[in-house]
Design a protein around this motif. Structure first.
Motif, PDB file in Angstrom:
ATOM      1  N   THR A  84       0.786  -1.182  -0.030  1.00 14.71           N
ATOM      2  CA  THR A  84      -0.026   0.034  -0.014  1.00 14.71           C
ATOM      3  C   THR A  84       0.762   1.306  -0.076  1.00 14.71           C
ATOM      4  O   THR A  84       0.552   2.416  -0.591  1.00 14.71           O
ATOM      5  N   THR A  85       2.015   1.366   0.708  1.00 15.52           N
ATOM      6  CA  THR A  85       2.959   2.248   0.728  1.00 15.52           C
ATOM      7  C   THR A  85       3.424   2.659  -0.600  1.00 15.52           C
ATOM      8  O   THR A  85       3.384   3.884  -1.204  1.00 15.52           O
ATOM      9  N   ALA A  86       3.827   1.715  -1.676  1.00 16.45           N
ATOM     10  CA  ALA A  86       4.330   1.895  -3.020  1.00 16.45           C
ATOM     11  C   ALA A  86       2.982   2.276  -3.731  1.00 16.45           C
ATOM     12  O   ALA A  86       3.066   3.254  -4.614  1.00 16.45           O
ATOM     13  N   THR A 103       0.587   2.445   8.873  1.00 19.65           N
ATOM     14  CA  THR A 103       1.759   1.439   8.557  1.00 19.65           C
ATOM     15  C   THR A 103       2.484   1.548   7.261  1.00 19.65           C
ATOM     16  O   THR A 103       1.883   1.826   6.144  1.00 19.65           O
ATOM     17  N   LEU A 104       3.520   1.696   7.372  1.00 23.14           N
ATOM     18  CA  LEU A 104       4.441   1.849   6.169  1.00 23.14           C
ATOM     19  C   LEU A 104       4.849   0.276   5.861  1.00 23.14           C
ATOM     20  O   LEU A 104       5.369  -0.414   6.599  1.00 23.14           O
ATOM     21  N   HIS A 105       4.707   0.014   4.497  1.00 23.86           N
ATOM     22  CA  HIS A 105       5.116  -1.344   4.083  1.00 23.86           C
ATOM     23  C   HIS A 105       6.646  -1.273   3.515  1.00 23.86           C
ATOM     24  O   HIS A 105       6.940  -0.563   2.634  1.00 23.86           O
ATOM     25  N   VAL A 106       7.333  -2.390   3.838  1.00 18.43           N
ATOM     26  CA  VAL A 106       8.736  -2.384   3.400  1.00 18.43           C
ATOM     27  C   VAL A 106       9.091  -3.779   3.107  1.00 18.43           C
ATOM     28  O   VAL A 106       8.657  -4.746   3.937  1.00 18.43           O
ATOM     29  N   ALA A 117       9.899  -2.801  12.717  1.00 15.65           N
ATOM     30  CA  ALA A 117      10.404  -1.533  13.248  1.00 15.65           C
ATOM     31  C   ALA A 117       8.668  -1.017  13.882  1.00 15.65           C
ATOM     32  O   ALA A 117       7.709  -1.405  13.027  1.00 15.65           O
ATOM     33  N   LYS A 118       8.787  -0.004  14.710  1.00 11.95           N
ATOM     34  CA  LYS A 118       7.480   0.390  14.975  1.00 11.95           C
ATOM     35  C   LYS A 118       6.887   1.267  13.900  1.00 11.95           C
ATOM     36  O   LYS A 118       7.597   2.031  13.180  1.00 11.95           O
ATOM     37  N   GLY A 119       5.513   1.074  13.404  1.00 10.58           N
ATOM     38  CA  GLY A 119       4.837   1.689  12.639  1.00 10.58           C
ATOM     39  C   GLY A 119       4.985   1.047  11.067  1.00 10.58           C
ATOM     40  O   GLY A 119       4.852   1.985  10.144  1.00 10.58           O
ATOM     41  N   MET A 120       5.855   0.118  10.901  1.00 11.03           N
ATOM     42  CA  MET A 120       6.016  -0.812   9.829  1.00 11.03           C
ATOM     43  C   MET A 120       5.799  -2.061   9.761  1.00 11.03           C
ATOM     44  O   MET A 120       5.849  -2.633  10.672  1.00 11.03           O
ATOM     45  N   ALA A 121       5.455  -2.447   8.470  1.00 10.17           N
ATOM     46  CA  ALA A 121       5.143  -3.898   8.109  1.00 10.17           C
ATOM     47  C   ALA A 121       6.245  -4.310   7.348  1.00 10.17           C
ATOM     48  O   ALA A 121       6.285  -4.118   5.946  1.00 10.17           O
TER      49      ALA A 121
END
Length: 314
Positions: A84-86, A103-106, A117-121
């Protein structure tokens, strides 16, 4: 009485000395600050963004790009923003709940361990160089790879809406051929059946996500594929107009009316446009978001009108 220097600010009980100019250009960490001569206690001040552990930024990160820049400063270079971030970085449409999710997706290339990390999937997957691009200096999954990844997340209607946006004829970000190629390359991953079906439903002339979702409802119900943004000419004005979803052989038009149509000027234009189309023999069915809540009733309504128009044009 000692007065503070004119270039110093107070923040609570702590006097905030201005940071060196290079640290105002973007995220920085403790090593960067030390190299610039900034003491460690200055990094605890509340005028800096603390949302990502070990990383700071002058002022709070409010935009998606700013938040991604903070996280990118911390994570390993091989990582890319995905899912979703992309989609958001590429400018694509998402359902409201996903658009608003913080949430940021990596994704990191396998076999690297999934990052946390906090706030990251975090995700770990095969990630060839061809699936990576840059958006505003950030490493992001390519448009085609992003669409394929989202096939495991989105509903069929939302996946088609996203694909329509990516291949839009005015400014395409990718092609159906590229989407088809990546779907077949990633056959073993979840969502492949949905992606293959979505490929057959895409249309580069779709103008809005709601219009795309409506078209999917019609086609899944077995109705004939409508012409998308069909162009005709208004005889009264001689000007060309585009019609959302049309069956021109029986002059049956289906129009989706979004909330922006409530604006008075737009509402008046729509009324005049509809009147002119009806004077030329078109049957105009206007729909809104509520109509899409009951697809069975909606498609039966359209099927009834379509059958009647066919009899009239027989």
């Amino acid at each position: 009485m000692t007065r503070p220097r004119p270039d110093a600010r107070h923040h609570g009980d702590v006097r905030l000395t201005p940071l060196p100019e290079p640290l105002h250009r973007g995220p920085f960490d403790q090593h960067d600050a030390k190299q610039a001569g900034v003491p460690a206690d200055r990094l605890r001040a509340r005028d800096l963004d603390h949302s990502v552990w070990g990383v700071r930024r002058v002022g709070q990160a409010t935009t998606l790009a700013e938040r991604c820049e903070l996280l990118a400063h911390r994570i390993q270079n091989e990582a890319v923003f995905s899912h979703t971030t992309a989609v958001r970085l590429h400018g694509g449409p998402l359902p409201w709940r996903l658009e608003q999710a913080p949430t940021l997706h990596v994704t990191v290339p396998a076999p690297h361990p999934t990052p946390h990390a906090k706030g990251m999937a975090g995700h770990s997957a095969q990630l060839p160089d061809s699936d990576i691009t840059f958006v505003g200096g950030l490493r992001v999954t390519s448009v085609a790879r992003t669409w394929r990844d989202m096939s495991a997340v989105l509903s069929l209607g939302d996946l088609v809406a996203l694909g329509d946006y990516f291949i839009h004829w005015r400014s395409p970000l990718t092609t159906i051929e590229d989407l088809r190629w990546i779907v077949e390359r990633m056959t073993g991953r979840r969502g492949v059946k949905k992606a293959r079906l979505a490929l057959e439903l895409l249309d580069a002339r779709s103008e809005s996500p709601a219009e795309s979702r409506l078209r999917v409802i019609l086609m899944l119900a077995g109705l004939p594929r409508p012409r998308v943004n069909y162009e005709t000419v208004l005889t009264e004005t001689g000007k060309g107009v585009r019609l959302d979803l049309a069956y021109p052989e029986v002059k049956f038009l289906i129009e989706y009316q979004g909330d922006y149509h409530r604006e008075r000027g737009q509402w008046r234009k729509d009324l005049t446009r509809r009147s002119r189309l009806e004077s030329q023999g078109w049957y105009v069915m206007e729909l809104n978001a509520d109509d899409l809540k009951d697809p069975a009733e909606l498609t039966q309504r359209i099927r009834t009108v379509l059958a009647r128009r066919r009899r009239e044009f027989a």
